[in-house]
Design a protein around this motif. Sequence first.
Motif, mmCIF file in Angstrom:
data_model
loop_
_atom_site.group_PDB
_atom_site.id
_atom_site.type_symbol
_atom_site.label_atom_id
_atom_site.label_comp_id
_atom_site.label_asym_id
_atom_site.label_seq_id
_atom_site.Cartn_x
_atom_site.Cartn_y
_atom_site.Cartn_z
ATOM 1 N N HIS A 169 0.854 -1.139 0.255
ATOM 2 C CA HIS A 169 -0.137 -0.110 0.036
ATOM 3 C C HIS A 169 0.927 1.168 0.037
ATOM 4 O O HIS A 169 0.519 2.074 -0.692
ATOM 5 C CB HIS A 169 -0.932 0.181 1.251
ATOM 6 N N ARG A 170 2.014 1.383 0.914
ATOM 7 C CA ARG A 170 2.833 2.423 0.783
ATOM 8 C C ARG A 170 3.654 2.636 -0.459
ATOM 9 O O ARG A 170 3.495 3.827 -0.884
ATOM 10 C CB ARG A 170 3.599 2.303 2.146
ATOM 11 N N ALA A 171 4.202 1.612 -0.751
ATOM 12 C CA ALA A 171 5.005 1.462 -2.043
ATOM 13 C C ALA A 171 4.087 2.136 -3.160
ATOM 14 O O ALA A 171 4.310 2.857 -4.148
ATOM 15 C CB ALA A 171 5.589 0.206 -2.440
ATOM 16 N N VAL A 172 2.881 1.661 -3.320
ATOM 17 C CA VAL A 172 1.869 1.963 -4.386
ATOM 18 C C VAL A 172 1.592 3.537 -4.498
ATOM 19 O O VAL A 172 1.617 4.316 -5.226
ATOM 20 C CB VAL A 172 0.564 1.292 -4.536
ATOM 21 N N PHE A 173 1.382 4.175 -3.222
ATOM 22 C CA PHE A 173 1.272 5.398 -2.892
ATOM 23 C C PHE A 173 2.378 6.390 -3.623
ATOM 24 O O PHE A 173 2.113 7.259 -4.326
ATOM 25 C CB PHE A 173 0.634 5.786 -1.644
ATOM 26 N N TYR A 174 3.623 5.856 -2.994
ATOM 27 C CA TYR A 174 4.899 6.523 -3.719
ATOM 28 C C TYR A 174 4.976 6.559 -5.065
ATOM 29 O O TYR A 174 5.269 7.679 -5.759
ATOM 30 C CB TYR A 174 5.856 6.083 -3.016
ATOM 31 N N ALA A 175 4.721 5.307 -5.352
ATOM 32 C CA ALA A 175 4.688 5.159 -7.133
ATOM 33 C C ALA A 175 3.673 6.072 -7.910
ATOM 34 O O ALA A 175 4.030 6.481 -8.791
ATOM 35 C CB ALA A 175 4.470 3.725 -7.453
ATOM 36 N N LEU A 201 12.866 12.090 -1.873
ATOM 37 C CA LEU A 201 12.660 12.690 -0.458
ATOM 38 C C LEU A 201 11.372 12.863 -0.072
ATOM 39 O O LEU A 201 10.442 13.009 -0.805
ATOM 40 C CB LEU A 201 13.536 14.114 -0.442
ATOM 41 N N LEU A 202 11.081 12.601 1.178
ATOM 42 C CA LEU A 202 9.942 12.831 1.956
ATOM 43 C C LEU A 202 9.864 14.173 2.874
ATOM 44 O O LEU A 202 10.750 14.772 3.460
ATOM 45 C CB LEU A 202 9.716 11.919 3.057
ATOM 46 N N ASP A 203 8.639 14.820 2.539
ATOM 47 C CA ASP A 203 8.407 16.101 3.250
ATOM 48 C C ASP A 203 7.893 15.722 4.606
ATOM 49 O O ASP A 203 7.889 14.643 5.283
ATOM 50 C CB ASP A 203 7.814 17.216 2.582
ATOM 51 N N ASP A 204 7.445 16.968 5.499
ATOM 52 C CA ASP A 204 6.835 16.863 6.698
ATOM 53 C C ASP A 204 5.774 15.975 7.039
ATOM 54 O O ASP A 204 5.629 15.186 7.869
ATOM 55 C CB ASP A 204 6.659 18.241 7.382
ATOM 56 N N ARG A 205 4.895 16.123 5.742
ATOM 57 C CA ARG A 205 3.683 15.164 5.922
ATOM 58 C C ARG A 205 4.080 13.832 5.462
ATOM 59 O O ARG A 205 2.956 12.816 5.504
ATOM 60 C CB ARG A 205 2.419 15.885 5.116
ATOM 61 N N GLY A 206 5.003 13.477 4.756
ATOM 62 C CA GLY A 206 4.964 12.180 4.175
ATOM 63 C C GLY A 206 4.924 12.065 2.574
ATOM 64 O O GLY A 206 4.882 10.881 1.928
ATOM 65 N N HIS A 207 4.602 13.269 2.023
ATOM 66 C CA HIS A 207 4.548 13.153 0.592
ATOM 67 C C HIS A 207 6.171 13.018 -0.076
ATOM 68 O O HIS A 207 7.032 13.524 0.628
ATOM 69 C CB HIS A 207 3.818 14.382 0.119
ATOM 70 N N ILE A 208 6.319 12.702 -1.291
ATOM 71 C CA ILE A 208 7.571 12.585 -1.913
ATOM 72 C C ILE A 208 7.808 13.748 -2.874
ATOM 73 O O ILE A 208 6.898 14.136 -3.541
ATOM 74 C CB ILE A 208 7.761 10.938 -2.315
ATOM 75 N N ARG A 209 8.969 13.850 -3.101
ATOM 76 C CA ARG A 209 9.500 14.794 -4.147
ATOM 77 C C ARG A 209 10.712 14.081 -4.749
ATOM 78 O O ARG A 209 11.601 13.828 -4.214
ATOM 79 C CB ARG A 209 9.613 16.259 -3.539
ATOM 80 N N ILE A 210 10.696 14.582 -6.180
ATOM 81 C CA ILE A 210 11.991 14.190 -6.774
ATOM 82 C C ILE A 210 12.917 15.218 -6.694
ATOM 83 O O ILE A 210 12.768 16.328 -6.802
ATOM 84 C CB ILE A 210 11.666 13.881 -8.446
ATOM 85 N N SER A 211 14.398 14.673 -6.276
ATOM 86 C CA SER A 211 15.517 15.872 -6.078
ATOM 87 C C SER A 211 16.465 15.444 -7.159
ATOM 88 O O SER A 211 16.594 14.296 -7.798
ATOM 89 C CB SER A 211 16.003 15.672 -4.616
ATOM 90 N N ASP A 212 17.386 16.274 -7.049
ATOM 91 C CA ASP A 212 18.857 16.111 -7.733
ATOM 92 C C ASP A 212 18.534 15.832 -9.278
ATOM 93 O O ASP A 212 18.846 14.578 -9.650
ATOM 94 C CB ASP A 212 19.603 15.009 -7.045
ATOM 95 N N LEU A 339 -4.890 13.495 -5.615
ATOM 96 C CA LEU A 339 -3.446 13.459 -5.119
ATOM 97 C C LEU A 339 -2.864 14.451 -5.695
ATOM 98 O O LEU A 339 -2.269 15.106 -4.956
ATOM 99 C CB LEU A 339 -3.087 11.978 -5.875
ATOM 100 N N GLU A 340 -3.240 14.884 -7.128
ATOM 101 C CA GLU A 340 -2.580 16.162 -7.573
ATOM 102 C C GLU A 340 -2.942 16.958 -6.742
ATOM 103 O O GLU A 340 -2.251 18.388 -6.976
ATOM 104 C CB GLU A 340 -2.847 16.250 -9.095
ATOM 105 N N PRO A 346 -0.751 10.687 3.050
ATOM 106 C CA PRO A 346 0.255 9.596 2.841
ATOM 107 C C PRO A 346 0.057 8.499 3.933
ATOM 108 O O PRO A 346 -0.236 8.809 4.990
ATOM 109 C CB PRO A 346 1.483 10.224 2.944
ATOM 110 N N PRO A 347 0.578 7.378 3.560
ATOM 111 C CA PRO A 347 0.547 6.219 4.282
ATOM 112 C C PRO A 347 1.436 6.354 5.616
ATOM 113 O O PRO A 347 1.277 5.417 6.662
ATOM 114 C CB PRO A 347 0.749 5.027 3.562
ATOM 115 N N PHE A 348 2.427 7.082 5.410
ATOM 116 C CA PHE A 348 3.538 7.213 6.567
ATOM 117 C C PHE A 348 3.573 8.724 6.883
ATOM 118 O O PHE A 348 3.900 9.444 5.961
ATOM 119 C CB PHE A 348 4.622 6.457 6.321
ATOM 120 N N CYS A 349 3.630 9.281 8.086
ATOM 121 C CA CYS A 349 3.869 10.632 8.405
ATOM 122 C C CYS A 349 5.304 10.564 9.239
ATOM 123 O O CYS A 349 5.119 10.029 10.407
ATOM 124 C CB CYS A 349 2.789 11.283 9.076
#
Length: 460
Positions: A169-175, A201-212, A339-340, A346-349
């Motif tokens: 469930h968590r992997a699918v959310f990030y995907a 990377l994960l932010d304070d709430r648990g959403h991800i962002r692409i970096s670098d 989601l957008e 997110p499944p993890f905070c």
Amino acid sequence: MVANRLLLKAREGGYGKRSSRSKKWKEMLKLPPVSKCSELRHSIEKDYSSLCDKQPIGRLLFRQFCETKPDLNRCIEFLDAVVCACQVRATGKMYACKKLEKKRIKKRKGEAMALNEKRILEKVHSRFVVSLSYTYETRDALCLVLTIMNGGDLKFHIYNLGNPGFDEHRAVFYAAELCCGLDDLQRERIVYRDLKPENILLDDRGHIRISDLGLAAEIPEGETIRGRVGTVGYMAPEVINNENYTFSPDWWGLGCLIYEMIQGHSPFRKFKEKVKREEIDRRVKKDNEEYSEKFSEDAKSICKMLLTKNPEQRLGCKGGGAAEVKQHPVFKDINFKRLEANMLDPPFCPDPHAVYCKDVLDIGRFSIVKGVYLDTRDEEFYATFVTGCVSIPWQNEIIESNCFKDLNDSGTEEDFADDLEETSCPPIQKPKRGFLYWLLKRLGCLSSIPSEKKEELRRR
């Protein structure tokens, strides 16, 4: 421990906790009057999509316009002035600073890569990609000031918090969020080419962002590119073979990431397995990945479709792009519109009192570069790189930190009207207003007084 505690203490002193702003602070942050922005106002195209949708302050002002219905021309004039006034000012918001050591850049001839990353970060404004807010230089480094992501990277979460890997469930959310991020990049004709857990990377709430985004590249419409770039074990077969491609390496990278998040190691190398680069490249081109009982049928299906060796048959590369990936059954429980719009939890905070890295002091630690000397010829490159703030992230900062509200409240409609008059009329001596007029205005009594009486009060 000391470094980690200092980081947490700084994080707790958030910019949003200030209840008031001093007069000196408001003067420092004060926006220039409309009358001082005439050249900028006339050079900006009066386009609804740009001013009232893409520009954060523009969106805010347009909502206020719809609610209060002021004169449209005045609203656009004010909008132009505020959007133009993108100067660096301290608001107290926390950022991450990425330092590019000047000597290291010169030694590796990385000037083009550094400028490429800066240019792409300035171009992309996505909730799923880190934002560039400012650039500046020190004596030894060029600095990119980016969105701070306190939750750590996916690699740390996959391998250092319990058993390797996530539940599906968590992997699918990030995907799903990665799909949105890649979609935003591809809309700007950008291929990322370095999708791996360390760069997510994960932010304070648990959403991800692409970096670098140092290895990202822009692809002109109707063209392809070549380049054997990326990280060993995550590069697609067409990249290893140095073939032409467009966005196919990113969908391969997404398949690698989904597999690693669920299985607990990458598809072609087990965790901590020591193997030569040539062997990993051979596995990528020839071997099929193995699936354990951790994978559901849907998870196994999307990994196989994304990790197809032939890019022409790969999911996401058949003409539909991100839309065809989002339609896969593994995302049946994801509402991409919500989601957008940042409406899904997110499944993890991340714990605000935890540091999601092994040691804060490890971040940005470099060896000393010897035998490289900087000269005046490098200054031209530095001047191109260091250009101050970036408009849209700066506007978001002003809004999020309540600076816009404080500054907007400090002015009056009458002040703004006077300022607009100055833009179209030669300056005239305005009559001084007496104490009685000022007092009645403060008490809100002027609205019921006839206009001729108001003139008499002004004279008094």
